[in-house]
Write a protein that holds these residues in place. Sequence first.
Motif, mmCIF file in Angstrom:
data_model
loop_
_atom_site.group_PDB
_atom_site.id
_atom_site.type_symbol
_atom_site.label_atom_id
_atom_site.label_comp_id
_atom_site.label_asym_id
_atom_site.label_seq_id
_atom_site.Cartn_x
_atom_site.Cartn_y
_atom_site.Cartn_z
ATOM 1 N N TYR A 43 0.832 -1.203 0.000
ATOM 2 C CA TYR A 43 0.000 0.000 0.000
ATOM 3 C C TYR A 43 0.866 1.253 0.000
ATOM 4 O O TYR A 43 1.999 1.239 0.462
ATOM 5 C CB TYR A 43 -0.879 0.032 1.258
ATOM 6 C CG TYR A 43 -1.949 -1.033 1.302
ATOM 7 C CD1 TYR A 43 -3.293 -0.715 1.093
ATOM 8 C CD2 TYR A 43 -1.622 -2.355 1.566
ATOM 9 C CE1 TYR A 43 -4.275 -1.688 1.147
ATOM 10 C CE2 TYR A 43 -2.594 -3.338 1.625
ATOM 11 C CZ TYR A 43 -3.924 -2.996 1.408
ATOM 12 O OH TYR A 43 -4.890 -3.972 1.451
ATOM 13 N N GLU A 44 0.297 2.332 -0.503
ATOM 14 C CA GLU A 44 0.892 3.656 -0.372
ATOM 15 C C GLU A 44 -0.034 4.468 0.522
ATOM 16 O O GLU A 44 -1.265 4.393 0.393
ATOM 17 C CB GLU A 44 1.053 4.333 -1.731
ATOM 18 C CG GLU A 44 1.590 5.742 -1.625
ATOM 19 C CD GLU A 44 2.769 6.031 -2.543
ATOM 20 O OE1 GLU A 44 3.089 7.213 -2.706
ATOM 21 O OE2 GLU A 44 3.376 5.089 -3.069
ATOM 22 N N ARG A 94 -4.775 1.434 9.141
ATOM 23 C CA ARG A 94 -5.311 2.646 9.772
ATOM 24 C C ARG A 94 -5.146 2.590 11.290
ATOM 25 O O ARG A 94 -4.750 3.578 11.928
ATOM 26 C CB ARG A 94 -6.778 2.812 9.388
ATOM 27 C CG ARG A 94 -6.996 2.952 7.885
ATOM 28 C CD ARG A 94 -8.451 2.746 7.496
ATOM 29 N NE ARG A 94 -9.307 3.766 8.104
ATOM 30 C CZ ARG A 94 -10.635 3.704 8.076
ATOM 31 N NH1 ARG A 94 -11.243 2.670 7.516
ATOM 32 N NH2 ARG A 94 -11.349 4.656 8.634
ATOM 33 N N VAL A 95 -5.435 1.434 11.882
ATOM 34 C CA VAL A 95 -5.322 1.280 13.335
ATOM 35 C C VAL A 95 -3.860 1.318 13.773
ATOM 36 O O VAL A 95 -3.511 1.991 14.757
ATOM 37 C CB VAL A 95 -5.990 -0.035 13.782
ATOM 38 C CG1 VAL A 95 -5.698 -0.323 15.257
ATOM 39 C CG2 VAL A 95 -7.498 0.023 13.551
ATOM 40 N N PRO A 150 -1.580 8.961 12.418
ATOM 41 C CA PRO A 150 -2.773 8.545 11.670
ATOM 42 C C PRO A 150 -2.714 8.999 10.221
ATOM 43 O O PRO A 150 -2.021 9.963 9.882
ATOM 44 C CB PRO A 150 -3.911 9.222 12.429
ATOM 45 C CG PRO A 150 -3.270 10.393 13.114
ATOM 46 C CD PRO A 150 -1.895 9.930 13.485
ATOM 47 N N LEU A 151 -3.444 8.294 9.375
ATOM 48 C CA LEU A 151 -3.460 8.641 7.960
ATOM 49 C C LEU A 151 -4.214 9.937 7.740
ATOM 50 O O LEU A 151 -5.242 10.205 8.375
ATOM 51 C CB LEU A 151 -4.120 7.520 7.153
ATOM 52 C CG LEU A 151 -3.494 6.128 7.270
ATOM 53 C CD1 LEU A 151 -4.138 5.176 6.269
ATOM 54 C CD2 LEU A 151 -1.978 6.177 7.060
ATOM 55 N N GLN A 169 -9.376 8.451 4.070
ATOM 56 C CA GLN A 169 -8.020 8.077 4.454
ATOM 57 C C GLN A 169 -7.132 8.003 3.214
ATOM 58 O O GLN A 169 -7.522 7.454 2.183
ATOM 59 C CB GLN A 169 -7.989 6.731 5.202
ATOM 60 C CG GLN A 169 -8.498 5.534 4.437
ATOM 61 C CD GLN A 169 -9.989 5.293 4.651
ATOM 62 O OE1 GLN A 169 -10.678 6.135 5.228
ATOM 63 N NE2 GLN A 169 -10.484 4.159 4.200
ATOM 64 N N ALA A 170 -5.948 8.577 3.311
ATOM 65 C CA ALA A 170 -5.002 8.600 2.190
ATOM 66 C C ALA A 170 -4.304 7.243 2.122
ATOM 67 O O ALA A 170 -3.158 7.088 2.559
ATOM 68 C CB ALA A 170 -3.999 9.731 2.354
ATOM 69 N N LEU A 171 -4.990 6.275 1.556
ATOM 70 C CA LEU A 171 -4.506 4.898 1.536
ATOM 71 C C LEU A 171 -4.896 4.242 0.217
ATOM 72 O O LEU A 171 -6.066 4.282 -0.184
ATOM 73 C CB LEU A 171 -5.099 4.112 2.706
ATOM 74 C CG LEU A 171 -4.654 2.661 2.882
ATOM 75 C CD1 LEU A 171 -3.151 2.570 3.139
ATOM 76 C CD2 LEU A 171 -5.425 2.012 4.029
#
Length: 325
Positions: free
Chosen positions: A172-173, A238-239, A247-248, A278-280
């Motif tokens: 993931y980025e 995220r957690v 945090p994202l 979320q930036a994911l």
Amino acid sequence: MAEQISLSAEVPLELGGKRLDQILADLFPEYSRSRIKTWILDDMVQINGEIKNIPKEKLFGEEQVVISATIEPQREYEAQNIALNIVYEDDDILVINKPAGLVVHPGAGNADGTVLNALLHHCPEIANVPRAGIVHRLDKDTTGLMVVAKTIPAQTRLVANLQARYNFTREYEAICTGTMTAGGMIDKPIGRHATKRTHMDVTITGKPAVTHFRVAEKFRSHTRLRLRLETGRTHQIRVHMSYLTHPLVGDQSYNGRPRPPKKATPELFECLQKFRRQALHAVMLTIEHPITGEMMTWHAPIPDDMQYLTEVLRADTALHGREDY
């Protein structure tokens, strides 16, 4: 429509002395042990012409096995003409690049309009595969690559590889708040949050969860990361990042509120305020093809919103140099 399954084999002598369910799992590895056990209990298995319905009954070897089973379609979900960004497809699997805002599976508050509904329209026969072939999920607002099984044998093998952490790699980025100096590994169990039932949390009563990460780019008060999952718990990245107090960006559930650095450019201030997910992004997927055994890798380009956020962060960092780090 229900799918009829007809299987037959002779029990090898070397399997003699084992339980019926173990033997059938060895003979027919394309089907899960839980499914085989259900067939036994439902009187769908014959040994030498006689129905056997006790999973733990032992065989001697050289018996003739016949399975005449029916696989009922899963719960009736509506097939909907929802566009899918299909990166790869063959007779056994397909890989999609999921956009933000698209839920993977129907649930509370999302009865339809999901990836599952889209799959049923694109590939109607996938209704005979549990969960419409969905092997792993992405959160609603996480983008990127997902593999889906189009047949039961393909799903069984993909799930087995995923659970065994064997030839199934997801990278993931992400963009998180705060400047991280080095990569590392987070090995903290994750379970349901004690008071927020829709949230997850790091807790000693949770299931094992391991996330690997490395720093891809540092900004004044944010960091771009590449992360690799060793396990696949709900909201895992995220957690874990929230647990590290990074945090994202945009994560409304895990404290990813906007945090512009001092003297932030107007563009950065506005971008952070408007980044509402979320930036994911699931940027890379590598699997062993469940039927051919070929190793396959796909990459998904970074979505526009994360690209723009990265560009604005770079511009802000270039403007202020290292003085505010």
